[in-house]
Write a protein that holds these residues in place. Structure first.
Motif, PDB file in Angstrom:
ATOM      1  N   SER A  62      -0.078  -1.526   7.990  1.00 26.00           N
ATOM      2  CA  SER A  62       0.142  -1.175   6.596  1.00 26.00           C
ATOM      3  C   SER A  62      -1.235  -1.184   5.933  1.00 26.00           C
ATOM      4  O   SER A  62      -2.244  -0.989   6.595  1.00 26.00           O
ATOM      5  N   ASP A  63      -1.282  -1.414   4.647  1.00 27.42           N
ATOM      6  CA  ASP A  63      -2.549  -1.409   3.914  1.00 27.42           C
ATOM      7  C   ASP A  63      -2.655  -2.744   3.174  1.00 27.42           C
ATOM      8  O   ASP A  63      -1.638  -3.261   2.681  1.00 27.42           O
ATOM      9  N   VAL A  64      -3.867  -3.264   3.071  1.00 26.71           N
ATOM     10  CA  VAL A  64      -4.023  -4.546   2.369  1.00 26.71           C
ATOM     11  C   VAL A  64      -3.574  -4.455   0.907  1.00 26.71           C
ATOM     12  O   VAL A  64      -3.319  -5.468   0.277  1.00 26.71           O
ATOM     13  N   LYS A  76      -4.058   6.339  10.892  1.00 24.74           N
ATOM     14  CA  LYS A  76      -2.672   6.727  10.600  1.00 24.74           C
ATOM     15  C   LYS A  76      -1.916   6.778  11.915  1.00 24.74           C
ATOM     16  O   LYS A  76      -2.515   6.825  12.986  1.00 24.74           O
ATOM     17  N   PRO A  77      -0.591   6.842  11.839  1.00 23.91           N
ATOM     18  CA  PRO A  77       0.173   6.953  13.089  1.00 23.91           C
ATOM     19  C   PRO A  77      -0.026   8.304  13.779  1.00 23.91           C
ATOM     20  O   PRO A  77       0.115   8.413  15.000  1.00 23.91           O
ATOM     21  N   VAL A  78      -0.331   9.333  12.989  1.00 22.91           N
ATOM     22  CA  VAL A  78      -0.595  10.665  13.570  1.00 22.91           C
ATOM     23  C   VAL A  78      -1.885  11.198  12.957  1.00 22.91           C
ATOM     24  O   VAL A  78      -2.255  10.811  11.853  1.00 22.91           O
ATOM     25  N   VAL A  93       8.466   6.378  -1.498  1.00 25.47           N
ATOM     26  CA  VAL A  93       7.871   7.547  -0.847  1.00 25.47           C
ATOM     27  C   VAL A  93       6.969   7.054   0.284  1.00 25.47           C
ATOM     28  O   VAL A  93       5.966   6.389   0.026  1.00 25.47           O
ATOM     29  N   ALA A  94       7.339   7.342   1.500  1.00 24.52           N
ATOM     30  CA  ALA A  94       6.572   6.907   2.685  1.00 24.52           C
ATOM     31  C   ALA A  94       6.337   5.389   2.659  1.00 24.52           C
ATOM     32  O   ALA A  94       5.239   4.925   2.965  1.00 24.52           O
ATOM     33  N   GLY A  95       7.354   4.646   2.272  1.00 22.09           N
ATOM     34  CA  GLY A  95       7.214   3.185   2.249  1.00 22.09           C
ATOM     35  C   GLY A  95       6.447   2.686   1.042  1.00 22.09           C
ATOM     36  O   GLY A  95       6.144   1.504   0.954  1.00 22.09           O
ATOM     37  N   VAL A 148      -0.537  14.647 -12.203  1.00 24.20           N
ATOM     38  CA  VAL A 148       0.067  13.455 -11.586  1.00 24.20           C
ATOM     39  C   VAL A 148      -0.885  12.906 -10.527  1.00 24.20           C
ATOM     40  O   VAL A 148      -1.097  11.692 -10.418  1.00 24.20           O
ATOM     41  N   ARG A 149      -1.485  13.799  -9.742  1.00 23.55           N
ATOM     42  CA  ARG A 149      -2.432  13.353  -8.714  1.00 23.55           C
ATOM     43  C   ARG A 149      -3.620  12.652  -9.357  1.00 23.55           C
ATOM     44  O   ARG A 149      -4.113  11.641  -8.871  1.00 23.55           O
ATOM     45  N   GLU A 150      -4.064  13.201 -10.477  1.00 20.93           N
ATOM     46  CA  GLU A 150      -5.243  12.640 -11.139  1.00 20.93           C
ATOM     47  C   GLU A 150      -4.934  11.321 -11.857  1.00 20.93           C
ATOM     48  O   GLU A 150      -5.755  10.418 -11.894  1.00 20.93           O
ATOM     49  N   THR A 157      -8.693  13.663   6.992  1.00 20.87           N
ATOM     50  CA  THR A 157      -9.400  14.935   6.810  1.00 20.87           C
ATOM     51  C   THR A 157     -10.413  14.907   5.670  1.00 20.87           C
ATOM     52  O   THR A 157     -10.975  15.935   5.322  1.00 20.87           O
ATOM     53  N   ARG A 158     -10.603  13.749   5.063  1.00 18.97           N
ATOM     54  CA  ARG A 158     -11.559  13.708   3.951  1.00 18.97           C
ATOM     55  C   ARG A 158     -12.049  12.292   3.722  1.00 18.97           C
ATOM     56  O   ARG A 158     -11.389  11.320   4.097  1.00 18.97           O
ATOM     57  N   THR A 159     -13.244  12.256   3.101  1.00 21.28           N
ATOM     58  CA  THR A 159     -13.778  10.971   2.687  1.00 21.28           C
ATOM     59  C   THR A 159     -13.429  10.821   1.215  1.00 21.28           C
ATOM     60  O   THR A 159     -13.703  11.712   0.418  1.00 21.28           O
TER      61      THR A 159
HETATM   62  C1  1VU Z   1       8.568  -4.820   2.525  1.00 25.76           C
HETATM   63  C2  1VU Z   1       7.701  -4.811   1.342  1.00 25.76           C
HETATM   64  C3  1VU Z   1       7.082  -3.446   1.164  1.00 25.76           C
HETATM   65  O1  1VU Z   1       7.780  -2.519   1.031  1.00 25.76           O
HETATM   66  S1  1VU Z   1       5.376  -3.319   1.163  1.00 25.76           S
HETATM   67  C4  1VU Z   1       5.046  -1.620   1.428  1.00 25.76           C
HETATM   68  C5  1VU Z   1       5.172  -1.221   2.881  1.00 25.76           C
HETATM   69  N1  1VU Z   1       4.749   0.144   3.006  1.00 25.76           N
HETATM   70  C6  1VU Z   1       3.831   0.533   3.857  1.00 25.76           C
HETATM   71  O2  1VU Z   1       3.325  -0.198   4.656  1.00 25.76           O
HETATM   72  C7  1VU Z   1       3.420   1.981   3.750  1.00 25.76           C
HETATM   73  C8  1VU Z   1       3.747   2.744   4.988  1.00 25.76           C
HETATM   74  N2  1VU Z   1       3.230   4.098   4.891  1.00 25.76           N
HETATM   75  C9  1VU Z   1       2.078   4.449   5.441  1.00 25.76           C
HETATM   76  O3  1VU Z   1       1.385   3.642   6.064  1.00 25.76           O
HETATM   77  C10 1VU Z   1       1.648   5.882   5.258  1.00 25.76           C
HETATM   78  O4  1VU Z   1       2.384   6.467   4.231  1.00 25.76           O
HETATM   79  C11 1VU Z   1       1.784   6.726   6.541  1.00 25.76           C
HETATM   80  C12 1VU Z   1       3.177   6.647   7.148  1.00 25.76           C
HETATM   81  C13 1VU Z   1       0.777   6.206   7.565  1.00 25.76           C
HETATM   82  C14 1VU Z   1       1.486   8.212   6.234  1.00 25.76           C
HETATM   83  O5  1VU Z   1       0.237   8.288   5.624  1.00 25.76           O
HETATM   84  P1  1VU Z   1      -0.301   9.644   4.928  1.00 25.76           P
HETATM   85  O6  1VU Z   1      -0.180  10.732   5.908  1.00 25.76           O
HETATM   86  O7  1VU Z   1      -1.653   9.341   4.384  1.00 25.76           O
HETATM   87  O8  1VU Z   1       0.714   9.956   3.784  1.00 25.76           O
HETATM   88  P2  1VU Z   1       0.899   9.172   2.424  1.00 25.76           P
HETATM   89  O9  1VU Z   1       2.195   9.624   1.844  1.00 25.76           O
HETATM   90  O10 1VU Z   1       0.754   7.729   2.637  1.00 25.76           O
HETATM   91  O11 1VU Z   1      -0.310   9.678   1.533  1.00 25.76           O
HETATM   92  C15 1VU Z   1      -0.187  10.684   0.542  1.00 25.76           C
HETATM   93  C16 1VU Z   1      -1.574  11.069   0.084  1.00 25.76           C
HETATM   94  O12 1VU Z   1      -2.252   9.869  -0.347  1.00 25.76           O
HETATM   95  C17 1VU Z   1      -3.500   9.745   0.338  1.00 25.76           C
HETATM   96  N3  1VU Z   1      -3.770   8.332   0.615  1.00 25.76           N
HETATM   97  C18 1VU Z   1      -3.005   7.507   1.323  1.00 25.76           C
HETATM   98  N4  1VU Z   1      -3.587   6.314   1.389  1.00 25.76           N
HETATM   99  C19 1VU Z   1      -4.763   6.400   0.707  1.00 25.76           C
HETATM  100  C20 1VU Z   1      -5.824   5.505   0.423  1.00 25.76           C
HETATM  101  N5  1VU Z   1      -5.798   4.258   0.862  1.00 25.76           N
HETATM  102  N6  1VU Z   1      -6.882   5.944  -0.305  1.00 25.76           N
HETATM  103  C21 1VU Z   1      -6.911   7.208  -0.760  1.00 25.76           C
HETATM  104  N7  1VU Z   1      -5.924   8.112  -0.509  1.00 25.76           N
HETATM  105  C22 1VU Z   1      -4.871   7.712   0.204  1.00 25.76           C
HETATM  106  C23 1VU Z   1      -3.328  10.516   1.626  1.00 25.76           C
HETATM  107  O13 1VU Z   1      -4.540  10.966   2.127  1.00 25.76           O
HETATM  108  C24 1VU Z   1      -2.448  11.672   1.168  1.00 25.76           C
HETATM  109  O14 1VU Z   1      -3.324  12.581   0.493  1.00 25.76           O
HETATM  110  P3  1VU Z   1      -3.128  14.180   0.562  1.00 25.76           P
HETATM  111  O15 1VU Z   1      -2.071  14.499  -0.448  1.00 25.76           O
HETATM  112  O16 1VU Z   1      -2.713  14.499   1.957  1.00 25.76           O
HETATM  113  O17 1VU Z   1      -4.465  14.714   0.183  1.00 25.76           O
END
Ligand code: 1VU
Length: 615
Positions: free
Chosen positions: A269-271, A297-299, A489-491, A551-553, A159-161
């Motif tokens: 996941s993310d790089v 994202k997944p949703v 938190v969310a992985g 905290v966000r900042e 929802t944002r850049t």
């Molecule tokens: C085994 C070894 C390990 O554990 S390695 C780590 C493995 N973990 C993962 O792969 C992480 C899996 N989680 C995810 O991919 C995401 O959390 C999923 C499930 C897709 C949900 O994403 P989302 O809806 O964005 O929630 P979120 O909790 O991740 O984000 C919270 C707020 O942060 C923001 N955010 C996220 N990523 C970025 C980014 N790359 N750049 C800037 N902002 C980012 C999101 O937009 C969200 O912001 P807001 O609070 O909604 O405004």
């Protein structure tokens, strides 16, 4: 019993400029060195080797960006050319063997290109996740002291850049160390202002660059530094070596994930996380797979069918994601109705990691997909799975709630408080008998002593994972909880200590605590408790709003810090230790015992009245 891995034999499957004659230098534990006298290069093994062996036309990297609508596929030959050029551009900025390059980028091909270009030069990359704010970035800049930073004008969230460049500029302002150059990818969605004399656009930097060859590096040369959260606010710079990573990751692609060269592997996941390093970039490329980089994202991008669309479109064989992604899909589409719009015939298995996988989510995924759904357990420190159902060796029955057995190479042992081996299925500290296998961390950047103290001092001869759990009679490992204050938190692994530092810095706060409480979607969420300084008469809600914003900042949106309560006092032991675990049990409605050493038991009633969710 699974056969142990012959790591010398496995080393013969990779390319060496000079093959090692020794397997392991164990003369200085816990600083073990695998293949100590070899010379190799990670980029060569990821790209050049495949092109030389005739895989040049195969897709190496596919980028899918559902919000921008852009996408691109790079063959191995094309990716090699882009990486060699980027390496030349970095070399032109003075980057050489051992120099650090920090990468603060969204999920764009250039992030992968930058990582591989560093590996090509023997430079050490340190990727910082885009969801971290300037302050966290500054801490990493100071510790890694990069010569060059690679970044982009923006990232794309549903929802944002997200403007990256102002965050980068603020971080460099905050940091004591200053990089000499920033190379900035200008994306069509947002143009970044460049600072004359320091910043160069990605396209300008690449335009004049010469292709650079691979630089042979010693086996134990650091491939990268990846910061991860610890108990304190100060992140730990996990250092991964080169040869061990190549051997272990290549082995894991076939033995654990059971993919053959040429198949499409997707780690959603993310790089910026270790999953991205090991299984978006290095593992699949070492093994000659096609890897997917998904900037969605997944949703919400656009709906809960996004994953199914990607699987069908690119014929994905194996998907790896965090359980939270499946919880998000299930929440929006409980019957998985959207799945029926796609042909998922290519998908052989789903692997889940990043947080404890609740049996409910695993069962749901298995019912909907009718393929093996494999929970596995590992950490940033280990770089690849500690426990898994190794589909390429011998598939085991799936036991929901367990990431199956220790992967060959890891000797997982449960120890009690006294360091004695637990022989029944009682809960204790999950540890790994030394040495750790190849590809695991070799130290913490600039912090050999912290490495030793944090991981190897409590149980000499063992690596302390920081997780607690038990092993059943069949050898299945059950990972139950953290033994420290790190939350997930969310992985995403986050430090409550870092959040407490932000809360404590607020002028009205006298004392604080942050705990992780259970959440049905994200696994855990942070919850803050603050005690105000005497004489503060401001509106509580204003203070709480300021703290949430702070905290966000300071840490970033990824912390998802949205709950904070003002309390009169915090529960403590008589020696002054805050009873975080007790408060966590209260918030999660779990049974708890009032610690005998508590200062004043009545405080728990006050806290409970505030933070216990109503049914
Ligand atoms: C085994 C070894 C390990 O554990 S390695 C780590 C493995 N973990 C993962 O792969 C992480 C899996 N989680 C995810 O991919 C995401 O959390 C999923 C499930 C897709 C949900 O994403 P989302 O809806 O964005 O929630 P979120 O909790 O991740 O984000 C919270 C707020 O942060 C923001 N955010 C996220 N990523 C970025 C980014 N790359 N750049 C800037 N902002 C980012 C999101 O937009 C969200 O912001 P807001 O609070 O909604 O405004």
């Amino acid at each position: 019993m699974t056969k142990p891995v012959d790591w010398m034999q496995e080393a013969r499957n990779i390319h060496w400029f000079e093959a090692p004659t020794r397997l392991l230098d164990d003369s200085n534990p816990p600083f073990y060195r695998w293949y100590p006298d070899g010379l190799t290069n990670a980029c060569y093994n990821a790209l050049d080797l495949h092109v030389a062996k005739g895989r040049g036309d195969q897709a190496a990297l596919i980028v899918d960006s559902p919000v921008t609508g852009r996408g691109r596929s790079y063959s191995y030959a094309e990716l090699l050319e882009s990486v060699a050029r980027c390496a030349g551009a970095l070399a032109a900025q003075g980057v050489g063997l051992g120099d650090r390059v920090l990468i603060y980028m969204p999920m764009v091909a250039e992030a992968v290109i930058g990582m591989l270009a560093c590996a090509r030069l023997g430079a050490v990359h340190s990727v910082v996740f885009g969801g971290f704010a300037s302050n966290e970035l500054a801490v990493r800049i100071n510790d890694a002291t990069p010569r060059v930073i690679l970044s982009a004008s923006c990232g794309i969230e549903p929802t944002r850049t997200v403007a990256y460049k102002p965050l980068l500029d603020a971080a460099i302002d905050l940091a004591v160390h200053k990089p000499s150059t920033c190379i900035v990818l200008q994306r069509p969605e947002l143009h970044a202002d460049l600072l004359k004399g320091r910043d160069i656009s990605w396209s300008d930097a690449m335009a004049d660059a010469q292709m650079h060859a691979c630089v042979p590096v010693p086996s134990n040369h650091p491939l990268y530094i990846l910061y991860t959260s610890g108990t304190t606010g100060e992140p730990k710079g996990v250092v991964r070596d080169t040869a061990g990573s190549i051997v272990a990751l290549k082995w894991s692609m076939k033995s654990i994930y059971n993919v053959e060269p040429g198949e499409v592997f997707w780690a959603a996941s993310d790089v910026g996380w270790v999953v991205g390093h090991s299984y978006i970039v290095y593992g699949p490329l070492f093994s000659g797979n096609t890897t997917l980089l998904y900037e969605g994202k997944p949703v919400g991008t656009p709906d809960a069918g996004a994953f199914w669309r990607v699987i069908e479109q690119y014929q994905v064989s194996v998907l790896f994601t965090a359980p939270t992604a499946f919880r998000a899909i299930r929440k929006e589409d409980p019957q998985a109705g959207l799945m029926k719009n796609y042909d998922l015939g290519s998908l052989k298995s789903l692997f889940l990691a990043g947080e404890r996988c609740d049996p409910d989510t695993l069962n749901w995924a298995q019912e909907q997909l009718s393929i093996p759904v494999i929970d596995h357990w590992w950490q940033t420190e280990t770089g690849w799975p500690i426990c898994a159902n190794c589909l390429g060796i011998e598939p085991l029955p799936v036991v929901p709630g367990s990431p199956a057995r220790a992967v060959p190479g890891y000797d997982v042992v449960v120890l009690d408080e006294q360091g004695e081996v637990v022989t029944d299925d009682s809960i204790g500290a999950l540890t790994i008998r030394l040495p750790l296998p190849p590809g695991t961390f070799t130290t913490l950047w600039n912090a050999d002593e912290r490495y030793q103290k944090a991981y190897f001092s409590r149980f000499p001869g063992y690596y302390e994972t920081g997780d607690a759990g038990y092993i059943d009679e069949q050898g299945y490992v059950f990972v139950m909880a953290r033994t420290d204050d790190v939350i997930n938190v969310a992985g995403h692994r986050l430090s409550t200590g870092a959040m407490e530092e932000v809360l404590a810095a607020h002028p009205d706060v006298a004392e604080c605590a942050v705990i992780g409480v259970a959440d049905a979607l994200k696994g855990q969420l942070p919850l803050g408790l603050i005690v105000l300084s005497d004489g503060v008469e401001r509106d509580y809600s204003d203070i709480v709003t300021e703290i949430i914003a702070s905290v966000r900042e300071n840490i970033g949106p990824v912390a998802v810090f949205k709950q904070c309560y003002v309390v009169k006092r915090l529960p403590k032991t008589r020696s002054g230790k805050i009873l975080r675990a007790t408060m966590r049990s209260i918030a999660d409605k779990q049974p708890y015992r009032v610690p005998a050493t508590i200062d004043d038991p009545a405080i728990l009633e006050e806290i409970s009245a505030l933070i216990t969710p109503r049914d």
